[in-house]
Design a protein around this motif. Structure first.
Motif, mmCIF file in Angstrom:
data_model
loop_
_atom_site.group_PDB
_atom_site.id
_atom_site.type_symbol
_atom_site.label_atom_id
_atom_site.label_comp_id
_atom_site.label_asym_id
_atom_site.label_seq_id
_atom_site.Cartn_x
_atom_site.Cartn_y
_atom_site.Cartn_z
ATOM 1 N N LEU A 1 0.825 -1.212 0.000
ATOM 2 C CA LEU A 1 0.000 0.000 0.000
ATOM 3 C C LEU A 1 0.859 1.262 0.000
ATOM 4 O O LEU A 1 0.404 2.333 -0.411
ATOM 5 C CB LEU A 1 -0.932 0.002 1.220
ATOM 6 N N THR B 1 3.176 4.005 -3.816
ATOM 7 C CA THR B 1 2.339 4.965 -4.528
ATOM 8 C C THR B 1 3.218 5.922 -5.313
ATOM 9 O O THR B 1 4.435 6.018 -5.088
ATOM 10 C CB THR B 1 1.485 5.769 -3.533
ATOM 11 N N GLU C 1 3.595 4.880 -12.114
ATOM 12 C CA GLU C 1 2.179 4.504 -12.149
ATOM 13 C C GLU C 1 2.035 2.995 -12.351
ATOM 14 O O GLU C 1 1.150 2.363 -11.781
ATOM 15 C CB GLU C 1 1.459 5.259 -13.265
ATOM 16 N N ALA D 1 2.789 1.272 -9.028
ATOM 17 C CA ALA D 1 1.687 1.490 -8.086
ATOM 18 C C ALA D 1 0.489 0.624 -8.456
ATOM 19 O O ALA D 1 -0.173 0.044 -7.585
ATOM 20 C CB ALA D 1 1.301 2.964 -8.077
ATOM 21 N N LEU D 2 0.206 0.520 -9.754
ATOM 22 C CA LEU D 2 -0.917 -0.298 -10.216
ATOM 23 C C LEU D 2 -0.673 -1.771 -9.922
ATOM 24 O O LEU D 2 -1.565 -2.490 -9.459
ATOM 25 C CB LEU D 2 -1.142 -0.090 -11.710
ATOM 26 N N ALA E 1 -1.243 -2.397 -6.280
ATOM 27 C CA ALA E 1 -2.676 -2.401 -5.950
ATOM 28 C C ALA E 1 -3.330 -3.717 -6.357
ATOM 29 O O ALA E 1 -4.170 -4.266 -5.638
ATOM 30 C CB ALA E 1 -3.369 -1.224 -6.637
ATOM 31 N N GLU E 2 -2.940 -4.240 -7.523
ATOM 32 C CA GLU E 2 -3.490 -5.519 -7.980
ATOM 33 C C GLU E 2 -3.064 -6.662 -7.060
ATOM 34 O O GLU E 2 -3.855 -7.563 -6.751
ATOM 35 C CB GLU E 2 -3.039 -5.790 -9.411
ATOM 36 N N VAL F 1 -2.346 -6.373 -3.887
ATOM 37 C CA VAL F 1 -3.119 -6.212 -2.645
ATOM 38 C C VAL F 1 -4.481 -6.886 -2.797
ATOM 39 O O VAL F 1 -4.936 -7.615 -1.910
ATOM 40 C CB VAL F 1 -3.290 -4.713 -2.296
ATOM 41 N N GLY F 2 -5.141 -6.635 -3.912
ATOM 42 C CA GLY F 2 -6.456 -7.238 -4.140
ATOM 43 C C GLY F 2 -6.401 -8.754 -4.126
ATOM 44 O O GLY F 2 -7.260 -9.417 -3.536
ATOM 45 N N MET G 1 -9.553 -4.705 4.517
ATOM 46 C CA MET G 1 -8.657 -3.575 4.731
ATOM 47 C C MET G 1 -8.717 -3.103 6.183
ATOM 48 O O MET G 1 -7.717 -2.648 6.745
ATOM 49 C CB MET G 1 -9.017 -2.435 3.788
#
Length: 240
Positions: A18, A21, A28, A31-32, A35-36, A38-39, A49
């Motif tokens: 997380l 960033t 970018e 960061a993307l 995020a993926e 994390v999901g 979360m």
């Protein structure tokens, strides 16, 4: 135990992801990708979360001073108040002064202090009304009846707090598939933070109160205490 340790390692990994960033210097694409990931981790380990962020929430302790050192009627509902707010509580006596100390997550301690003040004000105002309605009582008879009235109030408030806690937990379980896990994680966080202190608690002795007419009137008055949570700052605009 091994499974629990693995979940903690996964939560630490999620928190690290997380932090990836663009504000922290990542591209970018990086960061993307974070995020993926994390999901995927949240889904694979059935985490939320809220549960992941819980371990980062620091615990605090705040005191509520007594006007003297003698025990008061509100003592009857303090343990229930602490449980309702997911806090620990103890009595601290130093230099002839006494205070309640609430320990837990900051928002929970703030709620405990708020409700403590609400309950104390209610007991005070209802006691004044009790005295006005019992002018025939004088001296020790009046003082004793008032103590029993206040004890009845505090007992009823304690029962309501325990019932509200059960209702809130049941509602969390219904609305959130990981509700029970979240509650357990929160309890473990507070317990671990408390163990890191040098404080050791002992149980105090309860008081025996005669359940007479004054006590029963106070018990009924306990239903009039407003135990609603205070509005959050973002909700205040709804009243305008």
């Amino acid at each position: 135990m091994k499974q629990l340790a693995e979940r903690e390692r996964v939560k630490a990994r999620i928190r690290a992801l997380l932090a990836r960033t663009t504000q922290n210097g990542c591209t970018e694409a990086e960061a993307l990708a974070a995020a993926e990931m994390v999901g995927r981790l949240l889904q694979h380990y059935a985490l939320t979360m809220d549960e992941v962020a819980l371990r980062q929430t620091p615990c605090v302790q705040q005191s509520v001073a007594w006007p003297g050192i003698r025990r008061r009627p509100i003592d009857c509902c303090i343990p229930a108040l602490a449980r309702f707010c997911d806090c620990k509580v103890w009595i601290q006596r130093e230099d002839g002064k006494a205070a309640y100390v609430f320990f837990g997550m900051e928002q929970d301690v703030s709620l405990a202090l708020y409700l403590h003040d609400v309950i104390l004000r209610s007991i005070t105002s209802e006691s004044l009304m009790f005295r006005k309605n019992h002018r025939h009582l004088q001296g020790a008879a009046l003082a004793g009846a008032q103590r029993r009235y206040q004890a009845g109030m505090a007992t009823r408030v304690a029962e309501r707090l325990e019932a509200l806690r059960r209702t809130l937990h049941d509602e969390l379980h219904r609305q959130h598939s990981q509700g029970r896990t979240l509650i357990l994680a929160k309890d473990q966080t507070v317990e671990a933070a408390f163990k890191a202190t040098t404080i050791r608690l002992v149980k105090g002795r309860g008081q025996v109160i005669r359940a007479d007419h004054a006590y029963r009137d106070g018990y009924a008055a306990g239903d009039r205490v407003n135990l609603n949570r205070p509005l959050r700052q973002q909700d205040a605009s709804l009243l305008r």
